[in-house]
Design an enzyme around this catalytic site. Structure first.
Site, PDB file in Angstrom:
ATOM      1  N   ARG A 152       3.589  -2.475  -3.331  1.00 47.18           N
ATOM      2  CA  ARG A 152       4.564  -2.801  -2.283  1.00 47.18           C
ATOM      3  C   ARG A 152       5.187  -4.150  -2.605  1.00 47.18           C
ATOM      4  O   ARG A 152       4.535  -5.001  -3.233  1.00 47.18           O
ATOM      5  CB  ARG A 152       3.829  -2.858  -0.931  1.00 47.18           C
ATOM      6  CG  ARG A 152       4.723  -3.039   0.264  1.00 47.18           C
ATOM      7  CD  ARG A 152       3.907  -3.098   1.549  1.00 47.18           C
ATOM      8  NE  ARG A 152       4.772  -3.051   2.719  1.00 47.18           N
ATOM      9  CZ  ARG A 152       4.352  -3.238   3.960  1.00 47.18           C
ATOM     10  NH1 ARG A 152       3.074  -3.465   4.208  1.00 47.18           N
ATOM     11  NH2 ARG A 152       5.213  -3.192   4.966  1.00 47.18           N
ATOM     12  N   TYR A 172       5.126   1.883  -1.724  1.00 40.78           N
ATOM     13  CA  TYR A 172       5.202   1.955  -0.262  1.00 40.78           C
ATOM     14  C   TYR A 172       6.654   2.225   0.169  1.00 40.78           C
ATOM     15  O   TYR A 172       6.910   3.025   1.070  1.00 40.78           O
ATOM     16  CB  TYR A 172       4.706   0.621   0.329  1.00 40.78           C
ATOM     17  CG  TYR A 172       4.733   0.549   1.832  1.00 40.78           C
ATOM     18  CD1 TYR A 172       3.611   0.900   2.583  1.00 40.78           C
ATOM     19  CD2 TYR A 172       5.880   0.138   2.514  1.00 40.78           C
ATOM     20  CE1 TYR A 172       3.630   0.827   3.964  1.00 40.78           C
ATOM     21  CE2 TYR A 172       5.907   0.068   3.898  1.00 40.78           C
ATOM     22  CZ  TYR A 172       4.789   0.413   4.614  1.00 40.78           C
ATOM     23  OH  TYR A 172       4.817   0.356   5.981  1.00 40.78           O
ATOM     24  N   HIS A 180      -9.677  -2.353  -2.947  1.00 37.70           N
ATOM     25  CA  HIS A 180      -8.643  -3.329  -3.286  1.00 37.70           C
ATOM     26  C   HIS A 180      -9.041  -4.090  -4.552  1.00 37.70           C
ATOM     27  O   HIS A 180      -8.390  -5.067  -4.912  1.00 37.70           O
ATOM     28  CB  HIS A 180      -8.455  -4.333  -2.142  1.00 37.70           C
ATOM     29  CG  HIS A 180      -7.930  -3.704  -0.879  1.00 37.70           C
ATOM     30  ND1 HIS A 180      -6.773  -2.967  -0.839  1.00 37.70           N
ATOM     31  CD2 HIS A 180      -8.399  -3.728   0.389  1.00 37.70           C
ATOM     32  CE1 HIS A 180      -6.571  -2.540   0.403  1.00 37.70           C
ATOM     33  NE2 HIS A 180      -7.537  -2.989   1.164  1.00 37.70           N
ATOM     34  N   THR A 183      -4.222   2.500   3.449  1.00 35.62           N
ATOM     35  CA  THR A 183      -4.762   3.289   4.564  1.00 35.62           C
ATOM     36  C   THR A 183      -3.918   4.546   4.782  1.00 35.62           C
ATOM     37  O   THR A 183      -4.449   5.643   4.990  1.00 35.62           O
ATOM     38  CB  THR A 183      -4.770   2.430   5.852  1.00 35.62           C
ATOM     39  OG1 THR A 183      -5.366   1.164   5.558  1.00 35.62           O
ATOM     40  CG2 THR A 183      -5.525   3.105   6.967  1.00 35.62           C
ATOM     41  N   SER A 206       2.547  -9.087   5.876  1.00 32.65           N
ATOM     42  CA  SER A 206       1.536  -8.196   6.455  1.00 32.65           C
ATOM     43  C   SER A 206       0.139  -8.782   6.282  1.00 32.65           C
ATOM     44  O   SER A 206      -0.698  -8.733   7.188  1.00 32.65           O
ATOM     45  CB  SER A 206       1.627  -6.824   5.767  1.00 32.65           C
ATOM     46  OG  SER A 206       0.693  -5.931   6.304  1.00 32.65           O
ATOM     47  N   LYS A 256     -11.672   4.113  -1.101  1.00 39.34           N
ATOM     48  CA  LYS A 256     -10.661   3.049  -1.044  1.00 39.34           C
ATOM     49  C   LYS A 256     -11.195   1.798  -1.720  1.00 39.34           C
ATOM     50  O   LYS A 256     -12.365   1.434  -1.562  1.00 39.34           O
ATOM     51  CB  LYS A 256     -10.375   2.732   0.417  1.00 39.34           C
ATOM     52  CG  LYS A 256      -9.475   1.513   0.659  1.00 39.34           C
ATOM     53  CD  LYS A 256      -9.469   1.196   2.137  1.00 39.34           C
ATOM     54  CE  LYS A 256      -8.503   0.102   2.490  1.00 39.34           C
ATOM     55  NZ  LYS A 256      -7.524   0.558   3.468  1.00 39.34           N
ATOM     56  N   PHE A 300      -3.658  -3.693  13.507  1.00 38.50           N
ATOM     57  CA  PHE A 300      -3.956  -3.322  12.112  1.00 38.50           C
ATOM     58  C   PHE A 300      -2.805  -2.483  11.530  1.00 38.50           C
ATOM     59  O   PHE A 300      -2.304  -2.761  10.450  1.00 38.50           O
ATOM     60  CB  PHE A 300      -5.278  -2.551  12.050  1.00 38.50           C
ATOM     61  CG  PHE A 300      -5.598  -2.063  10.673  1.00 38.50           C
ATOM     62  CD1 PHE A 300      -6.118  -2.926   9.723  1.00 38.50           C
ATOM     63  CD2 PHE A 300      -5.369  -0.744  10.308  1.00 38.50           C
ATOM     64  CE1 PHE A 300      -6.401  -2.491   8.436  1.00 38.50           C
ATOM     65  CE2 PHE A 300      -5.644  -0.293   9.028  1.00 38.50           C
ATOM     66  CZ  PHE A 300      -6.161  -1.172   8.093  1.00 38.50           C
ATOM     67  N   LYS A 358       3.753  -2.892  11.758  1.00 41.91           N
ATOM     68  CA  LYS A 358       5.195  -2.675  11.920  1.00 41.91           C
ATOM     69  C   LYS A 358       5.746  -1.593  11.001  1.00 41.91           C
ATOM     70  O   LYS A 358       6.716  -0.926  11.337  1.00 41.91           O
ATOM     71  CB  LYS A 358       5.923  -4.003  11.670  1.00 41.91           C
ATOM     72  CG  LYS A 358       7.360  -4.001  12.102  1.00 41.91           C
ATOM     73  CD  LYS A 358       7.935  -5.413  12.169  1.00 41.91           C
ATOM     74  CE  LYS A 358       9.371  -5.362  12.648  1.00 41.91           C
ATOM     75  NZ  LYS A 358       9.993  -6.684  12.626  1.00 41.91           N
ATOM     76  N   GLY A 359       5.152  -1.475   9.834  1.00 38.56           N
ATOM     77  CA  GLY A 359       5.565  -0.404   8.916  1.00 38.56           C
ATOM     78  C   GLY A 359       6.986  -0.538   8.407  1.00 38.56           C
ATOM     79  O   GLY A 359       7.628   0.467   8.110  1.00 38.56           O
TER      80      GLY A 359
HETATM   81  S1  PPS Z   1      -5.396  -2.918   4.276  1.00 41.74           S
HETATM   82  O1  PPS Z   1      -5.788  -3.534   5.538  1.00 41.74           O
HETATM   83  O2  PPS Z   1      -5.417  -3.915   3.200  1.00 41.74           O
HETATM   84  O3  PPS Z   1      -6.183  -1.745   3.930  1.00 41.74           O
HETATM   85  O4  PPS Z   1      -3.871  -2.518   4.458  1.00 41.74           O
HETATM   86  P1  PPS Z   1      -3.084  -1.264   3.872  1.00 41.74           P
HETATM   87  O5  PPS Z   1      -3.493  -0.037   4.557  1.00 41.74           O
HETATM   88  O6  PPS Z   1      -3.106  -1.266   2.393  1.00 41.74           O
HETATM   89  O7  PPS Z   1      -1.585  -1.625   4.315  1.00 41.74           O
HETATM   90  C1  PPS Z   1      -1.286  -1.901   5.656  1.00 41.74           C
HETATM   91  C2  PPS Z   1       0.215  -1.779   5.854  1.00 41.74           C
HETATM   92  O8  PPS Z   1       0.564  -0.385   5.869  1.00 41.74           O
HETATM   93  C3  PPS Z   1       1.188  -0.085   7.117  1.00 41.74           C
HETATM   94  N1  PPS Z   1       0.924   1.313   7.483  1.00 41.74           N
HETATM   95  C4  PPS Z   1       1.881   2.252   7.483  1.00 41.74           C
HETATM   96  N2  PPS Z   1       3.196   2.182   7.185  1.00 41.74           N
HETATM   97  C5  PPS Z   1       3.917   3.340   7.305  1.00 41.74           C
HETATM   98  N3  PPS Z   1       3.385   4.520   7.704  1.00 41.74           N
HETATM   99  C6  PPS Z   1       2.066   4.617   8.024  1.00 41.74           C
HETATM  100  N4  PPS Z   1       1.571   5.783   8.413  1.00 41.74           N
HETATM  101  C7  PPS Z   1       1.253   3.441   7.914  1.00 41.74           C
HETATM  102  N5  PPS Z   1      -0.049   3.169   8.143  1.00 41.74           N
HETATM  103  C8  PPS Z   1      -0.230   1.861   7.881  1.00 41.74           C
HETATM  104  C9  PPS Z   1       0.555  -1.083   8.074  1.00 41.74           C
HETATM  105  O9  PPS Z   1       1.266  -1.160   9.277  1.00 41.74           O
HETATM  106  C10 PPS Z   1       0.617  -2.335   7.209  1.00 41.74           C
HETATM  107  O10 PPS Z   1       1.939  -2.838   7.026  1.00 41.74           O
HETATM  108  P2  PPS Z   1       2.678  -3.826   8.075  1.00 41.74           P
HETATM  109  O11 PPS Z   1       3.885  -4.317   7.341  1.00 41.74           O
HETATM  110  O12 PPS Z   1       1.725  -4.922   8.410  1.00 41.74           O
HETATM  111  O13 PPS Z   1       3.045  -2.991   9.244  1.00 41.74           O
END
Ligand code: PPS
Length: 352
Positions: A178, A241, A157, A76, A186, A155, A304, A307-308
């Site tokens: 990642r 990531y 998967h 995303t 996650s 997009k 959604f 935590k990042g």
């Molecule tokens: S999905 O639902 O499968 O499409 O998920 P995806 O987007 O591939 O991955 C989601 C994780 O990315 C984190 N995320 C971010 N991290 C850092 N910076 C930004 N801008 C960002 N946007 C989304 C998101 O929080 C998910 O990781 P976790 O560890 O759960 O926080």
């Protein structure tokens, strides 16, 4: 025995009844169980059979950019950056229009639960274009992906083996990888959050399923290794990531070079700022709050955009869980040979 489904050339395989029963008990929305798909035996919901042949024959355009990766690997985030970079830094539209409307999700029809309502923005536009067709059977996400104006940021998967063999000859592809520990944590939260999945167990139970390759869209390593096998192709950009988190500007500059978007450093910094974790978490266009029905979200679960963090899995696993995970991952790494030795020196060395 393999099952070809209805006119679907991609093989699907039933799971053992005991496994099927276990999945039905642990996931509130898998009342029809899961099927294993293709040579990689990727687990998907059975209604994917309606669409698998269409994914394998999807017509990509030369100016498409495909953002792919195992779920929860950062797709995303990458979509948002790429969309802005390829749409003249139109931050106004990016802020006001949900990412799902700007960037089609190729296999959304397989992912959205067969008994849950489809997103109205997709159904409405589908019925305008195909008034005599059934949205569910034809696939509203697919129809949207097909008709979306160029340049499309698509997009998926899906692994390479479920996409057209010529995809890298047709368009540019970005694969985001990642660390599996962080993906697992996650994904656990997301599988509790998405109503189309509704996982009911705790992290330890989820980890057990992960280690037995029983999570939807898994196995993780097969997905990753399929992409890694193509990582030197000039039309494939490989992102981690972890690298994006550590130095987003540097990774954005790699994207800029790959996409030939030719942004100035000031413009690059604007995209980095716009797509920061805090901004994407706060903005309804990227935090999913503008589309409550897709995917329908279970209240009270982690958000959604959650935590990042990088490496946080070690804080979430007990010593026993960590040992099990490392054993399983270590075995896979050994079995998978050189591919993963290379990967492990990059970001996965913590598993060693
Ligand atoms: S999905 O639902 O499968 O499409 O998920 P995806 O987007 O591939 O991955 C989601 C994780 O990315 C984190 N995320 C971010 N991290 C850092 N910076 C930004 N801008 C960002 N946007 C989304 C998101 O929080 C998910 O990781 P976790 O560890 O759960 O926080």
């Amino acid at each position: 025995m393999a099952d070809k489904g209805d006119s679907c050339p991609v093989m699907t395989f039933p799971l053992a009844p005991k496994i099927q029963h276990e999945l039905k008990m642990k996931f509130g929305s898998f009342d029809k169980g899961l099927v294993a798909v293709g040579q990689g035996r990727y687990l998907l919901q059975p209604h994917c059979r309606l669409y698998l042949d269409k994914y394998a024959q999807f017509r990509f355009r030369p100016d498409d950019v495909v953002v792919m990766g195992f779920p929860r690997s950062g797709t995303t985030w990458t979509q948002e950056m790429v969309w802005c970079m390829t749409h003249d830094l139109d931050f106004t539209t990016a802020i006001n229009t949900p990412l799902r409307e700007r960037s089609p999700f190729l296999e959304g029809d397989s992912f959205s639960g067969p008994d849950l309502p489809l997103p109205s923005f997709l159904v409405d536009s589908f019925l305008k274009q195909h008034p005599d067709e059934d949205p569910r059977t034809t696939g509203v996400y697919l129809a949207r992906a097909e008709s979306h104006p160029s340049p499309r940021i698509i997009k998926t998967h899906l692994p390479f083996s479920l996409l057209p063999p010529s995809i890298l000859e047709s368009c540019k592809v970005i694969n985001v990888a990642r660390h599996p520990g962080d993906v697992c944590v996650s994904y656990y939260h997301y599988q509790r959050l998405a109503k189309s999945v509704s996982f009911k167990g705790d992290l330890e139970e989820f980890l057990d399923l992960w280690c037995r390759d029983l999570v939807m869209r898994g196995p993780y390593w097969s997905h990753l290794s399929e992409a890694w096998a193509k990582h030197t192709h000039p039309n494939l950009l490989w992102l981690y990531y972890e690298d994006m988190n550590k130095d987003p500007l540097r990774e954005l500059q790699r994207l800029d070079h790959f996409l030939a978007t030719d942004l100035t450093e000031d413009e690059q910094l604007q995209v980095v700022q716009h797509s920061s974790f805090a901004n994407m978490k706060a903005r309804p266009a990227t935090n999913y709050s503008l589309i409550p029905e897709s995917p329908a979200l279970v209240p009270g679960e982690a958000e959604f955009v959650r935590k990042g963090a990088t490496g946080d899995w070690v804080n979430r696993f007990t010593p026993q869980m960590k040992a099990k995970f490392q054993l399983m991952m270590g075995v896979v790494l050994e079995l998978s040979g050189a591919i993963f030795n290379l990967l492990s020196t990059q970001v996965f060395n913590v598993l060693r």
